[in-house]
Design an enzyme around this catalytic site. Structure first.
Site, PDB file in Angstrom:
ATOM      1  N   CYS A 134      79.721 -36.655 -71.791  1.00 25.59           N
ATOM      2  CA  CYS A 134      79.579 -35.197 -71.929  1.00 25.59           C
ATOM      3  C   CYS A 134      80.892 -34.468 -71.661  1.00 25.59           C
ATOM      4  O   CYS A 134      80.960 -33.251 -71.717  1.00 25.59           O
ATOM      5  CB  CYS A 134      78.470 -34.677 -71.017  1.00 25.59           C
ATOM      6  SG  CYS A 134      78.794 -34.964 -69.277  1.00 25.59           S
ATOM      7  N   HIS A 136      90.848 -17.021 -74.548  1.00 29.79           N
ATOM      8  CA  HIS A 136      89.817 -16.287 -75.262  1.00 29.79           C
ATOM      9  C   HIS A 136      90.032 -16.268 -76.755  1.00 29.79           C
ATOM     10  O   HIS A 136      89.133 -16.470 -77.547  1.00 29.79           O
ATOM     11  CB  HIS A 136      89.803 -14.870 -74.733  1.00 29.79           C
ATOM     12  CG  HIS A 136      88.439 -14.511 -74.419  1.00 29.79           C
ATOM     13  ND1 HIS A 136      87.846 -14.933 -73.277  1.00 29.79           N
ATOM     14  CD2 HIS A 136      87.521 -13.882 -75.145  1.00 29.79           C
ATOM     15  CE1 HIS A 136      86.617 -14.541 -73.299  1.00 29.79           C
ATOM     16  NE2 HIS A 136      86.393 -13.899 -74.410  1.00 29.79           N
ATOM     17  N   ASP A 188      86.693 -34.848 -65.588  1.00 28.03           N
ATOM     18  CA  ASP A 188      87.004 -35.195 -64.202  1.00 28.03           C
ATOM     19  C   ASP A 188      87.433 -36.651 -64.066  1.00 28.03           C
ATOM     20  O   ASP A 188      88.318 -36.962 -63.272  1.00 28.03           O
ATOM     21  CB  ASP A 188      85.793 -34.917 -63.296  1.00 28.03           C
ATOM     22  CG  ASP A 188      85.758 -33.456 -62.885  1.00 28.03           C
ATOM     23  OD1 ASP A 188      86.838 -32.912 -62.585  1.00 28.03           O
ATOM     24  OD2 ASP A 188      84.674 -32.856 -62.884  1.00 28.03           O
ATOM     25  N   GLU A 243      82.085 -39.493 -63.115  1.00 28.03           N
ATOM     26  CA  GLU A 243      83.301 -38.675 -63.230  1.00 28.03           C
ATOM     27  C   GLU A 243      84.264 -38.953 -62.086  1.00 28.03           C
ATOM     28  O   GLU A 243      85.307 -38.330 -61.971  1.00 28.03           O
ATOM     29  CB  GLU A 243      82.956 -37.184 -63.327  1.00 28.03           C
ATOM     30  CG  GLU A 243      82.021 -36.680 -62.267  1.00 28.03           C
ATOM     31  CD  GLU A 243      81.510 -35.265 -62.525  1.00 28.03           C
ATOM     32  OE1 GLU A 243      82.078 -34.567 -63.368  1.00 28.03           O
ATOM     33  OE2 GLU A 243      80.541 -34.886 -61.865  1.00 28.03           O
TER      34      GLU A 243
HETATM   35  C1  PEP Z   1      83.414 -33.534 -66.858  1.00 29.71           C
HETATM   36  O1  PEP Z   1      83.960 -33.608 -65.748  1.00 29.71           O
HETATM   37  O2  PEP Z   1      83.798 -34.172 -67.853  1.00 29.71           O
HETATM   38  C2  PEP Z   1      82.256 -32.653 -67.053  1.00 29.71           C
HETATM   39  C3  PEP Z   1      81.534 -32.702 -68.158  1.00 29.71           C
HETATM   40  O3  PEP Z   1      81.997 -31.771 -66.071  1.00 29.71           O
HETATM   41  P1  PEP Z   1      82.794 -30.401 -65.839  1.00 29.71           P
HETATM   42  O4  PEP Z   1      83.779 -30.257 -66.974  1.00 29.71           O
HETATM   43  O5  PEP Z   1      81.776 -29.331 -65.801  1.00 29.71           O
HETATM   44  O6  PEP Z   1      83.449 -30.643 -64.518  1.00 29.71           O
HETATM   45 MG    MG Z   2      82.998 -32.717 -64.061  1.00 28.71          MG
END
Ligand code: PEP
Ligand code: MG
Length: 884
Positions: A814, A506, A767, A743
């Site tokens: 992402c 946090h 992931d 992922e």
């Molecule tokens: C990822 O796995 O990079 C992703 C964007 O999804 P999350 O972090 O929500 O698993």
């Molecule tokens: Mg993910």
């Protein structure tokens, strides 16, 4: 109804019992003995449900005859199916429960013969139930029967029979008085069914009755008309009190009894039993907060990784006067080290105001902290820290715990100040937990301490450190709580350093938002640096230098100034589209989780939303969102985007990202289990409702659907067909773009097949790194090694882009790697055209893109694929594209 005077005359013994009966003012309700036999005081009734007053105030009788008569005129509002109890409601609204024997519900009607029906109007003395005393005496634990006023909150007993023999229908027993007109009205309206239910449950969860199950138990009965308590080992706790339940000390294997009273007792007891056994149905073990925070660190920032790598390197060759840590918020600062005084503030013992004023002060402080925690829960949700959000949600529950609040109020009524009363109430409860000698409960004590501190702060008691900060203070602590940071004088604090903590704790998030450089995981050596020592905190490079030379200080100061200038410049251009110097357009989008994030993203110049993690919108709910709730949430976000588009990911929940309304079977490897779209195998309804909601958002083109955890094209084809079918059924004609997350290594390897059916690919490097390197993203010890710049991960990204290009589809990233300045040139070089990052990182990432030369990036990215480690890739990137 016979008059009390008559009864008193017929039974001289009662003269003493109901002393002022004849003079009782009008409006008082007089009850006669419903049974013949000696009085048993309520406290002596051999069942804690009654003796503890759960059914309301009352009196017991040990019956000598098998006949229960009406103690007053009234209506039989409820007659137990098993004939052992009924509730009579008087004309004034008093609810009089008449219960024959103890645990007689178990007899299932045997030995009881009701003489009236539910709804019957009866007169005092009418026979209500006949019962076979022998059967009851031989099968039930006791014949002792109870008369209880079920709505004791509305009616109080002002007189009661003393120790004497009672004659059914003749001896005055109780005199009641309405407490408050409004309550009586409410009581008349209210349901008067008084049921009781009990269930014995064995706790199978490794944590036993810990905070999370306790909080859930409390939620499970909310809104049900029943009072429920949990009993264990001679102790009991109402389910409203999480603190009380923790205090039972019921660990794994404990057999607890759940007892409920009220119209919906059976339902409430079943709900509690379900929650307490929920582990058996799929809850993961409650982990100490440190572990949960580590889990929350799963979305660790790239900056932290970079710094971790630096830390590892630095650890190999220690630099004098320098401690290393992990970057939690980038930047550099110079200042005087101040050890954050964690000592509890000491409020004065005596009340300064009136009792009412002190009470109000406490209420206001609790309300303020509740609002603060609400924001904290939301922030934690936004950054994907579902576990951490859960912890703060538990803090909110503790904050309104009746045991704590009542204890504090009792002390206020004894003339103590609100602060003193609160501190003592917290201390008392911590002592209870400490006595239970349990590691998990010790963590709950830490939770109590934190909410204790928060409320004291809200009452205006700040600790010494906040008042005595030097002009440029570098605050050092084991870890900072959000409440610590909320009371900081930000004009004086230049950096934060923590012996522990994580990059996504946090404090780290808040520090990033405030633009204060922060270093975590510095270790115990931090405590040995003397107070007010001058230090240079180079958070970006994971270093803390103490007692630096004049030149180092000088350098740090000018670097700080330079970075502030860079930030300002970046902001000025953040609303313009980004392209490399040689004209390759790169969309810089934002990852968001809430409507507020959407606004921050727009403010920071995000071109679009590259990932909306929808699971975080719905984590603290008792039930899955409806189609319309989905639609409304997304619609609001789309409207906040001012024409920008949003990629909305379908629920990526499962045993690894738990939400309250899911009860999934336990999985030995949840990260490899029913998560993402796989969840639809067992809960197709969740996905279908969400898809319907998504398809209903207007304008149709504003939303693209993103599917998580896809492993091959077969899955995608099936899902696309389902989406098309739903759209048709909804009468939607506009096309909908569907993309897949890359992922899982199989998805990267099969990207060409996936891209044939997908409109775009979005690489989830968090992931993808975890699954490629076989390193748990939640394992803090692997945080530095689980680096998305590992050549193996880069090769899969390369494959994914090539696969997409075959079919003319675009690829975005992402995962956290997209926001890592050292990764940006390589991702661009591999052919990624969209980077979706933290909203606050948008300006810096756009600026970084603008400095790149795409042709050079391409070449160097290919070279990086041949390097032998993530560290080597980082070093090469740093050489080619130095950081600002
Ligand atoms: C990822 O796995 O990079 C992703 C964007 O999804 P999350 O972090 O929500 O698993
Ligand atoms: Mg993910």
């Amino acid at each position: 109804m016979r008059r009390v005077e008559e009864a008193v005359l017929t039974n001289p013994a009662a003269n003493h019992a109901v002393k002022h009966a004849e003079n009782s003012p009008e409006g008082h309700i007089r009850l006669f003995a419903p049974l013949t036999g000696p009085v048993v005081m309520l406290a002596d009734v051999p069942d804690p449900v009654f003796s503890g007053g759960m059914f309301g105030d009352g009196i017991g009788v040990d019956p000598l005859e098998g006949k229960l008569v009406a103690p007053c005129d009234g209506v039989v509002a409820h007659l137990a199916r098993t004939g052992h109890a009924l509730t009579l409601v008087t004309a004034e609204g008093a609810q009089v429960l008449l219960h024959i024997g103890i645990d007689t519900v178990e007899l299932d009607g045997r030995g009881f013969a009701p003489m009236v029906e539910q709804g019957a109007q009866v007169r005092a003395g009418d026979v209500l139930i006949e019962f076979d005393q022998d059967i009851v005496a031989c099968t039930a634990p006791s014949l002792v029967s109870v008369v209880a006023i079920a709505n004791s909150d509305a009616f109080e007993i002002v007189e009661r029979a003393g120790a004497c023999g009672l004659k059914a229908g003749e001896t005055p027993l109780l005199v009641l008085r309405a407490r408050d007109g409004a309550l009586v009205e409410a009581a008349r309206e209210a349901s008067v069914v008084v049921e009781e239910a009990r269930q014995q449950v064995t706790l199978t969860h490794a944590g036993g009755l810990h905070a999370r199950p306790a909080a859930r138990v409390r939620e499970a009965v909310r809104g049900l008309e029943a009072r429920v308590e949990v009993r264990f080992n001679g102790k009991k706790a109402p389910v409203e009190s999480v603190v009380g339940m923790l205090g039972l000390g019921a660990g794994q294997g404990a057999s607890v009894e759940i007892v409920g009273v009220g119209a919906q007792a059976a339902e409430a007891v079943a709900a509690v039993a379900h929650e307490l056994q929920r582990d058996a149905h799929g809850e993961t073990d409650e982990k100490p907060a440190r572990q949960i925070e580590a889990a929350a660190a799963s979305a660790a920032t790239a900056a932290a990784r970079a710094a971790s790598a630096a830390t590892v390197a630095a650890a190999a060759a220690p630099v004098p006067n320098t401690l290393t840590g992990v970057c939690a918020a980038p930047g550099i600062a110079v200042g005087k080290l101040v050890h954050w005084d964690d000592a509890e503030p000491v409020p004065p013992e005596a009340a300064q105001g009136t009792l009412a004023q002190e009470s109000r002060r406490l209420d206001q402080a609790i309300a303020a902290v509740d609002a603060e925690l609400n924001t904290t829960v939301r922030d934690a949700s936004q950054r994907g820290a579902v576990g951490a959000a859960g912890i703060f949600a538990v803090h909110r529950v503790l904050l309104e715990d009746p045991t704590l609040v009542d204890n504090a109020r009792d002390l206020i009524s004894l003339g103590k100040s609100a602060g003193f009363a609160w501190r003592e109430a917290i201390r008392a409860q911590i002592a209870v937990l400490a006595n239970l000698d349990d590691a998990l409960l010790a963590e709950r004590a830490a939770d109590l301490r934190d909410i204790g501190k928060r409320v004291l702060r809200a009452l205006g008691y700040a600790n010494a450190a906040t008042r005595e900060l030097p002009a440029e203070a570098v605050l050092a602590a084991e870890d900072f709580t959000p409440s610590d940071l909320s009371s900081l004088d930000r004009t004086r604090v230049t950096a934060l350093v923590m012996a522990r903590g994580g990059a996504t704790s946090h404090a780290a998030i808040i520090a990033r938002q405030l633009g204060i450089p922060a270093l975590v995981a510095v270790g115990d050596a931090l405590r040995r640096i003397a107070e007010h020592t001058e230090v240079v905190v180079d958070a970006s490079n994971g270093r803390l230098e103490y007692a630096p030379g004049a030149r180092d200080v000088e350098r740090a100061r000018s670097e700080r100034e330079r970075l502030a200038g860079v930030r300002e410049t970046n902001r000025r251009t953040s609303h313009q589209a980004a392209a490399t110097a040689d004209g390759r357009a790169i969309e810089v989008a934002a990852n968001i989780a809430t409507l507020d994030d959407a606004k921050t993203a727009v403010d920071n110049g995000a071109d679009a939303i590259g990932l909306l993690r929808t699971e975080l919108l719905f984590i603290h709910r008792a039930a899955a969102p409806s189609v319309d709730e989905h639609r409304r949430s997304y619609q609001a976000i789309v409207e906040a985007l001012g024409g920008r588009s949003a990629i909305i990911r379908t629920l990526d929940v499962g045993a690894d990202k738990e939400v309250d309304y899911l009860t999934l079977p336990p999985e030995p490897n949840p990260a490899l289990g029913l998560r993402g779209i796989r969840l639809a195998q067992v809960r197709p309804d969740l996905l279908e409702d969400q898809l319907r909601g998504l398809l209903a958002v207007q304008p149709a083109g504003a939303v693209r659907i993103l599917l998580p955890m896809v492993t091959d094209a077969g899955e995608l084809v099936r899902l696309r067909a389902q989406i098309a079918e739903l759209a048709r059924a909804m009468g939607r004609t506009a096309p909908v773009e569907v993309g897949v997350m890359i992922e899982v290594p199989s998805a990267a390897l099969l990207a060409d097949q996936l891209a044939k059916h997908a409109d775009f690919l979005s690489i989830g490097t968090n992931d993808l790194t975890q699954y490629t390197l076989a390193m748990d993203r939640c394992q803090p010890d692997l945080a530095a090694q689980a680096d998305g710049l590992h050549p193996a991960v880069l090769r899969l990204i390369d494959l994914a882009v090539q696969g997409a290009q075959k079919h003319g589809k675009w690829v975005g990233v992402c995962g956290a790697l997209a926001g890592d300045p050292l990764a940006v040139p390589l991702l661009v070089g591999l052919g990624v055209t969209e980077l979706s990052v933290d909203p606050v990182s948008v300006p810096a990432i756009k600026a970084r893109v603008r400095k790149l030369d795409y042709r050079l990036c391409r070449q160097r990215a290919q070279d990086a694929l041949a390097l032998d480690s993530a560290q080597a890739v980082r070093a090469a990137s740093r050489d080619h594209w130095p950081l600002d």
